[in-house]
Design an enzyme around this catalytic site. Structure first.
Site, PDB file in Angstrom:
ATOM      1  N   LYS A   1       0.841  -1.207   0.000  1.00 23.77           N
ATOM      2  CA  LYS A   1       0.000   0.000   0.000  1.00 23.77           C
ATOM      3  C   LYS A   1       0.873   1.254   0.000  1.00 23.77           C
ATOM      4  O   LYS A   1       0.630   2.203  -0.745  1.00 23.77           O
ATOM      5  CB  LYS A   1      -0.916   0.015   1.228  1.00 23.77           C
ATOM      6  CG  LYS A   1      -2.087  -0.958   1.104  1.00 23.77           C
ATOM      7  CD  LYS A   1      -2.813  -1.132   2.427  1.00 23.77           C
ATOM      8  CE  LYS A   1      -3.848  -2.235   2.308  1.00 23.77           C
ATOM      9  NZ  LYS A   1      -4.421  -2.655   3.575  1.00 23.77           N
TER      10      LYS A   1
ATOM     11  N   GLN B   1      -4.643  -1.345   9.619  1.00 24.63           N
ATOM     12  CA  GLN B   1      -4.616  -2.690   9.046  1.00 24.63           C
ATOM     13  C   GLN B   1      -5.243  -3.703  10.013  1.00 24.63           C
ATOM     14  O   GLN B   1      -4.914  -3.735  11.198  1.00 24.63           O
ATOM     15  CB  GLN B   1      -3.161  -3.085   8.723  1.00 24.63           C
ATOM     16  CG  GLN B   1      -3.013  -4.426   8.041  1.00 24.63           C
ATOM     17  CD  GLN B   1      -3.609  -4.476   6.640  1.00 24.63           C
ATOM     18  OE1 GLN B   1      -3.683  -3.472   5.936  1.00 24.63           O
ATOM     19  NE2 GLN B   1      -4.060  -5.656   6.232  1.00 24.63           N
TER      20      GLN B   1
ATOM     21  N   ASP C   1     -11.300   2.949   4.090  1.00 23.15           N
ATOM     22  CA  ASP C   1     -11.554   1.507   4.037  1.00 23.15           C
ATOM     23  C   ASP C   1     -13.060   1.220   3.973  1.00 23.15           C
ATOM     24  O   ASP C   1     -13.463   0.100   3.664  1.00 23.15           O
ATOM     25  CB  ASP C   1     -11.005   0.831   5.306  1.00 23.15           C
ATOM     26  CG  ASP C   1      -9.726   0.061   5.047  1.00 23.15           C
ATOM     27  OD1 ASP C   1      -9.548  -0.441   3.923  1.00 23.15           O
ATOM     28  OD2 ASP C   1      -8.920  -0.040   5.992  1.00 23.15           O
TER      29      ASP C   1
HETATM   30  N1  GUN Z   1      -7.058  -6.708   6.204  1.00 14.67           N
HETATM   31  C1  GUN Z   1      -7.365  -7.455   5.107  1.00 14.67           C
HETATM   32  N2  GUN Z   1      -7.902  -6.680   4.142  1.00 14.67           N
HETATM   33  C2  GUN Z   1      -7.929  -5.417   4.630  1.00 14.67           C
HETATM   34  C3  GUN Z   1      -8.352  -4.172   4.090  1.00 14.67           C
HETATM   35  O1  GUN Z   1      -8.858  -4.058   2.964  1.00 14.67           O
HETATM   36  N3  GUN Z   1      -8.185  -3.097   4.906  1.00 14.67           N
HETATM   37  C4  GUN Z   1      -7.660  -3.189   6.153  1.00 14.67           C
HETATM   38  N4  GUN Z   1      -7.565  -2.076   6.876  1.00 14.67           N
HETATM   39  N5  GUN Z   1      -7.267  -4.329   6.683  1.00 14.67           N
HETATM   40  C5  GUN Z   1      -7.390  -5.433   5.915  1.00 14.67           C
END
Ligand code: GUN
Length: 294
Positions: free
Chosen positions: A53, A97, A120
């Site tokens: 990311k 995350q 998100d």
């Molecule tokens: N963990 C797995 N997929 C995601 C996501 O799309 N966003 C976040 N914040 N955590 C994750």
């Protein structure tokens, strides 16, 4: 029938270059989209997502404020960092995350994020807005799945979509988006999960099968009909001593066998994964535009 492979990397690249142009235009007006990233702990899969990311942000010109905190971080410390990001005008999106270490209260953390910076789409206010069809940040993986189907010419309207998996991050929001009224929607949706008695009974009726169960070989060739569209959201690490990393990635679908029967199929890696990050970049740019009245 041998399926055409949907190249998630290529579609993601198209969208990212559209976004890079938009970011250049914003910069001429003094606007730099910013993303705050928080990773707590050492989970290897989470670390690799977060690294990808951060790299994607740098590549297209998004300012990224990266915070890697120890697994011992307290709830109060995490909430204090979120409060600082909520107040920081350079940060348009906040990403915590998931999953968080067990001692932290995930729902309290998600509630603490300013819904206007919730790129998100996990804050209950944004989840609610999405469900009732109001403007909201859409969760990145479901949005990425819709974009990749739309850009591959998949007809969603009137199709029977069967989702295998009911997570808050993928299965539930995807079901809502596919059954919504509107573009890239109007499907008939069935959701299967670990307590479904015979998953194949449902998937064999599906025009579109979406596997998001988190388990290899959840969808096998005998479970799909000829010509089905098969989307694999799974990312599973399988030990493999022939690989430098000691593992390889596989999805939830038996790709080689289903490829012989489907009309379109996504690979793992190189399918849904690159789309998730791309839609995060998209939401961050959207948030920067909204914050600046663009
Ligand atoms: N963990 C797995 N997929 C995601 C996501 O799309 N966003 C976040 N914040 N955590 C994750």
């Amino acid at each position: 029938m041998t399926a055409k492979i949907i190249d998630g990397k290529e579609i993601a690249q198209q969208i990212r270059s559209e976004l890079a142009t938009e970011i250049q235009n914003l910069k001429t007006r003094g606007i730099v989209p910013g993303l705050g990233v928080i990773l707590v702990g050492e989970d290897p899969a989470s670390r690799s997502y977060v690294t990808a990311k951060e790299k994607a942000c740098h590549e297209i010109g998004i300012y990224s404020n990266d915070n890697r905190l120890p697994a011992t971080t307290t709830q109060a410390e995490l909430l204090a960092l979120i409060a600082a990001m909520n107040a920081d005008p350079k940060i348009n999106g906040i990403l915590v995350q998931l999953p968080l270490p067990k001692h932290l209260n995930e729902s309290e953390v998600l509630l603490a994020i300013n819904p206007d910076k919730d790129v998100d789409g996990f804050h209950p206010l944004n989840v609610g807005r999405m469900v009732v069809g109001e403007k909201a940040f859409l969760p990145c993986t479901p949005h990425g799945v819709l974009q990749m189907m739309a850009r591959s010419g998949v007809k969603i309207e009137g199709a029977h979509a069967v989702i295998v998996g009911r997570s808050n991050i993928v299965g539930k929001p995807l079901a809502n988006l596919l059954m919504a009224k509107g573009k890239m929607a109007n499907a008939t949706v069935t959701v299967c999960h670990t307590r479904t008695k015979d998953i194949g009974h449902y998937t064999r009726q599906a025009d579109i099968v979406i596997a998001a169960a988190g388990r290899p070989n959840t969808v096998t060739a005998d479970m799909i009909k000829d010509g089905a569209v098969v989307i694999d959201v799974g990312v599973n690490r399988i030990e493999d001593s022939s690989k430098k990393a000691g593992f390889r990635l596989v999805g939830d679908v038996d790709f080689e066998a289903c490829k012989q029967k489907a009309s379109l199929i996504t690979p793992v890696p190189g399918g849904v994964g690159p789309m998730t990050i791309t839609m995060l970049l998209y939401n961050t740019v959207e948030s920067a535009k909204r914050a600046n009245g663009v």
